[in-house]
Design a protein around this motif. Structure first.
Motif, PDB file in Angstrom:
ATOM      1  N   SER A 153     -30.227  35.017 -29.768  1.00 33.30           N
ATOM      2  CA  SER A 153     -30.526  36.313 -29.151  1.00 33.30           C
ATOM      3  C   SER A 153     -31.235  36.111 -27.823  1.00 33.30           C
ATOM      4  O   SER A 153     -30.911  36.750 -26.816  1.00 33.30           O
ATOM      5  CB  SER A 153     -31.441  37.149 -30.050  1.00 33.30           C
ATOM      6  N   ILE A 154     -32.221  35.195 -27.831  1.00 36.17           N
ATOM      7  CA  ILE A 154     -32.989  34.963 -26.603  1.00 36.17           C
ATOM      8  C   ILE A 154     -32.053  34.441 -25.504  1.00 36.17           C
ATOM      9  O   ILE A 154     -32.090  34.914 -24.369  1.00 36.17           O
ATOM     10  CB  ILE A 154     -34.162  33.986 -26.873  1.00 36.17           C
ATOM     11  N   SER A 155     -31.146  33.503 -25.877  1.00 39.94           N
ATOM     12  CA  SER A 155     -30.185  32.968 -24.885  1.00 39.94           C
ATOM     13  C   SER A 155     -29.327  34.091 -24.317  1.00 39.94           C
ATOM     14  O   SER A 155     -29.071  34.151 -23.116  1.00 39.94           O
ATOM     15  CB  SER A 155     -29.236  31.953 -25.510  1.00 39.94           C
ATOM     16  N   MET A 156     -28.856  34.969 -25.222  1.00 40.51           N
ATOM     17  CA  MET A 156     -27.969  36.028 -24.747  1.00 40.51           C
ATOM     18  C   MET A 156     -28.703  36.942 -23.762  1.00 40.51           C
ATOM     19  O   MET A 156     -28.189  37.242 -22.677  1.00 40.51           O
ATOM     20  CB  MET A 156     -27.442  36.860 -25.917  1.00 40.51           C
ATOM     21  N   PHE A 157     -29.911  37.365 -24.125  1.00 39.26           N
ATOM     22  CA  PHE A 157     -30.644  38.269 -23.226  1.00 39.26           C
ATOM     23  C   PHE A 157     -30.986  37.576 -21.905  1.00 39.26           C
ATOM     24  O   PHE A 157     -30.897  38.191 -20.844  1.00 39.26           O
ATOM     25  CB  PHE A 157     -31.908  38.804 -23.913  1.00 39.26           C
ATOM     26  N   GLU A 158     -31.352  36.292 -21.979  1.00 40.71           N
ATOM     27  CA  GLU A 158     -31.675  35.589 -20.729  1.00 40.71           C
ATOM     28  C   GLU A 158     -30.439  35.482 -19.835  1.00 40.71           C
ATOM     29  O   GLU A 158     -30.536  35.609 -18.618  1.00 40.71           O
ATOM     30  CB  GLU A 158     -32.270  34.217 -21.038  1.00 40.71           C
ATOM     31  N   LEU A 160     -28.287  37.572 -19.485  1.00 46.08           N
ATOM     32  CA  LEU A 160     -28.064  38.890 -18.885  1.00 46.08           C
ATOM     33  C   LEU A 160     -29.212  39.295 -17.958  1.00 46.08           C
ATOM     34  O   LEU A 160     -29.305  40.446 -17.531  1.00 46.08           O
ATOM     35  CB  LEU A 160     -27.874  39.938 -19.991  1.00 46.08           C
ATOM     36  N   GLY A 161     -30.091  38.349 -17.663  1.00 46.59           N
ATOM     37  CA  GLY A 161     -31.130  38.615 -16.666  1.00 46.59           C
ATOM     38  C   GLY A 161     -32.480  39.010 -17.232  1.00 46.59           C
ATOM     39  O   GLY A 161     -33.411  39.288 -16.472  1.00 46.59           O
ATOM     40  N   PHE A 162     -32.624  39.049 -18.560  1.00 49.42           N
ATOM     41  CA  PHE A 162     -33.935  39.344 -19.152  1.00 49.42           C
ATOM     42  C   PHE A 162     -34.818  38.107 -19.045  1.00 49.42           C
ATOM     43  O   PHE A 162     -34.322  36.986 -19.087  1.00 49.42           O
ATOM     44  CB  PHE A 162     -33.786  39.725 -20.626  1.00 49.42           C
ATOM     45  N   ARG A 163     -36.124  38.322 -18.896  1.00 48.14           N
ATOM     46  CA  ARG A 163     -37.066  37.214 -18.805  1.00 48.14           C
ATOM     47  C   ARG A 163     -38.223  37.422 -19.785  1.00 48.14           C
ATOM     48  O   ARG A 163     -38.657  38.551 -19.990  1.00 48.14           O
ATOM     49  CB  ARG A 163     -37.645  37.122 -17.374  1.00 48.14           C
ATOM     50  N   PRO A 164     -38.749  36.321 -20.383  1.00 46.22           N
ATOM     51  CA  PRO A 164     -39.864  36.465 -21.320  1.00 46.22           C
ATOM     52  C   PRO A 164     -41.075  37.066 -20.620  1.00 46.22           C
ATOM     53  O   PRO A 164     -41.406  36.675 -19.497  1.00 46.22           O
ATOM     54  CB  PRO A 164     -40.165  35.027 -21.755  1.00 46.22           C
ATOM     55  N   GLU A 165     -41.711  38.024 -21.262  1.00 44.47           N
ATOM     56  CA  GLU A 165     -42.867  38.665 -20.630  1.00 44.47           C
ATOM     57  C   GLU A 165     -44.121  38.581 -21.494  1.00 44.47           C
ATOM     58  O   GLU A 165     -45.229  38.581 -20.990  1.00 44.47           O
ATOM     59  CB  GLU A 165     -42.542  40.134 -20.331  1.00 44.47           C
ATOM     60  N   VAL A 184     -41.370  39.251 -26.265  1.00 48.04           N
ATOM     61  CA  VAL A 184     -40.904  40.458 -25.577  1.00 48.04           C
ATOM     62  C   VAL A 184     -40.243  40.006 -24.278  1.00 48.04           C
ATOM     63  O   VAL A 184     -40.866  39.323 -23.458  1.00 48.04           O
ATOM     64  CB  VAL A 184     -42.074  41.423 -25.251  1.00 48.04           C
ATOM     65  N   LEU A 185     -38.964  40.356 -24.141  1.00 50.58           N
ATOM     66  CA  LEU A 185     -38.234  40.051 -22.912  1.00 50.58           C
ATOM     67  C   LEU A 185     -38.115  41.340 -22.111  1.00 50.58           C
ATOM     68  O   LEU A 185     -38.074  42.433 -22.692  1.00 50.58           O
ATOM     69  CB  LEU A 185     -36.838  39.537 -23.237  1.00 50.58           C
ATOM     70  N   SER A 186     -38.048  41.220 -20.798  1.00 47.80           N
ATOM     71  CA  SER A 186     -37.909  42.449 -20.013  1.00 47.80           C
ATOM     72  C   SER A 186     -36.927  42.254 -18.865  1.00 47.80           C
ATOM     73  O   SER A 186     -36.614  41.114 -18.472  1.00 47.80           O
ATOM     74  CB  SER A 186     -39.263  42.899 -19.461  1.00 47.80           C
ATOM     75  N   HIS A 187     -36.454  43.378 -18.353  1.00 44.68           N
ATOM     76  CA  HIS A 187     -35.490  43.364 -17.254  1.00 44.68           C
ATOM     77  C   HIS A 187     -35.828  44.491 -16.286  1.00 44.68           C
ATOM     78  O   HIS A 187     -36.099  45.613 -16.710  1.00 44.68           O
ATOM     79  CB  HIS A 187     -34.077  43.561 -17.805  1.00 44.68           C
ATOM     80  N   ASP A 188     -35.791  44.156 -15.009  1.00 43.43           N
ATOM     81  CA  ASP A 188     -36.095  45.131 -13.959  1.00 43.43           C
ATOM     82  C   ASP A 188     -34.827  45.921 -13.616  1.00 43.43           C
ATOM     83  O   ASP A 188     -34.068  45.554 -12.728  1.00 43.43           O
ATOM     84  CB  ASP A 188     -36.622  44.372 -12.730  1.00 43.43           C
ATOM     85  N   VAL A 189     -34.602  46.999 -14.345  1.00 40.38           N
ATOM     86  CA  VAL A 189     -33.393  47.807 -14.156  1.00 40.38           C
ATOM     87  C   VAL A 189     -33.364  48.444 -12.765  1.00 40.38           C
ATOM     88  O   VAL A 189     -32.319  48.538 -12.127  1.00 40.38           O
ATOM     89  CB  VAL A 189     -33.325  48.923 -15.227  1.00 40.38           C
ATOM     90  N   ALA A 190     -34.538  48.860 -12.291  1.00 43.79           N
ATOM     91  CA  ALA A 190     -34.621  49.540 -10.998  1.00 43.79           C
ATOM     92  C   ALA A 190     -34.101  48.638  -9.891  1.00 43.79           C
ATOM     93  O   ALA A 190     -33.426  49.086  -8.954  1.00 43.79           O
ATOM     94  CB  ALA A 190     -36.063  49.954 -10.717  1.00 43.79           C
ATOM     95  N   GLU A 191     -34.381  47.336 -10.035  1.00 42.86           N
ATOM     96  CA  GLU A 191     -33.937  46.386  -9.000  1.00 42.86           C
ATOM     97  C   GLU A 191     -32.408  46.311  -8.984  1.00 42.86           C
ATOM     98  O   GLU A 191     -31.777  46.268  -7.934  1.00 42.86           O
ATOM     99  CB  GLU A 191     -34.569  45.021  -9.304  1.00 42.86           C
TER     100      GLU A 191
END
Ligand SMILES: CC(C)(COP(=O)(O)OP(=O)(O)OC[C@H]1O[C@@H](n2cnc3c(N)ncnc32)[C@H](O)[C@@H]1OP(=O)(O)O)[C@@H](O)C(=O)NCCC(=O)NCCS
Length: 203
Positions: A153-158, A160-165, A184-191
């Motif tokens: 799961s962590i590989s998949m989210f990473e 897709l641009g998610f980063r551990p926070e 908790v992984l996060s992604h800057d959607v606004a960017e």
């Protein structure tokens, strides 16, 4: 709940249902509907107990599924998708956000694919669709959380641009009483939205 929330159409409503080809089979990705209740419960109850730990509530409980349907289908407050194959649910996602909280710009993404359907690209499809739903809602940040041993799961989210926070020690407790750390992984959607605009692509 404000009236804007109550009246808001489901994001990307026109895109669903849509088909996804996986190993010669046609999987239908659709918005969660009231008629999915039994199949969704059967799906959740067949999941390995450990895979349920990332969900805030235990979705193998019928009343939790009912509450989810209320939020997603009746109140349209929680964009949720299901993947169906031969009348069965094989994966699902939910985007949780709260306009009335101090984090109205943040959404939390939850996605799960049944063990038999993993590795076919369905998880990636559900995350990408949820991402589009987040953009349509104007959310600026997405988070996803999972136990630290969910390497896939962590590989998949990473990817897709998610980063551990954040790392939350002993944050969830399984039915066997054992506690597990959560990342908790996060992604800057606004960017991403800003980049799409810069390229002249409508978000
Ligand atoms: C995370 C999850 C949804 C992925 O679903 P999936 O349908 O198997 O994912 P995909 O087939 O789309 O794979 C997506 C990517 O992750 C990679 N991946 C998937 N499982 C992996 C594993 N065990 N190890 C390494 N990489 C893995 C794939 O290689 C793929 O990359 P690619 O597209 O570059 O080939 C699924 O494993 C799951 O439901 N896990 C349990 C619940 C969970 O932890 N959810 C996340 C919390 S929100």
């Amino acid at each position: 709940m404000n009236s804007k929330q109550a009246d808001a159409p489901a994001p990307d409503a026109r895109r669903y249902p849509r088909s996804f080809e996986a190993e010669g089979k046609t999987v239908e990705i659709d918005e969660l509907r009231a008629a999915d209740e039994a199949a969704l419960l059967a799906f959740a109850q067949a999941l390995p107990a450990h895979d349920l730990l990332f969900t805030y509530r235990d979705i193998s409980q019928p009343r939790v599924i009912k509450a989810w349907l209320r939020e997603a289908v009746e109140r349209r407050r929680m964009p949720s998708l299901v993947a169906r194959l031969d009348g069965q649910v094989i994966g699902c996602s939910a985007l949780i956000h709260d306009d009335l909280s101090w984090s109205p710009h943040v959404g939390e993404l939850r996605v799960v694919v049944g063990p038999q359907a993993r590795g076919l690209g369905l998880g990636r499809q559900l995350v990408q669709d949820s991402f589009a739903q987040a953009l349509a809602l104007g959310l600026e940040k997405l988070t996803a959380q999972m136990t630290t041993d969910q390497r896939g799961s962590i590989s998949m989210f990473e990817s897709l641009g998610f980063r551990p926070e954040a790392l939350l020690a002993g944050h969830v407790r399984g039915r066997d009483g054992a506690k597990h750390d959560v990342v908790v992984l996060s992604h800057d959607v606004a960017e991403v939205a800003a980049r799409l605009t810069a390229y002249g692509v409508g978000a």
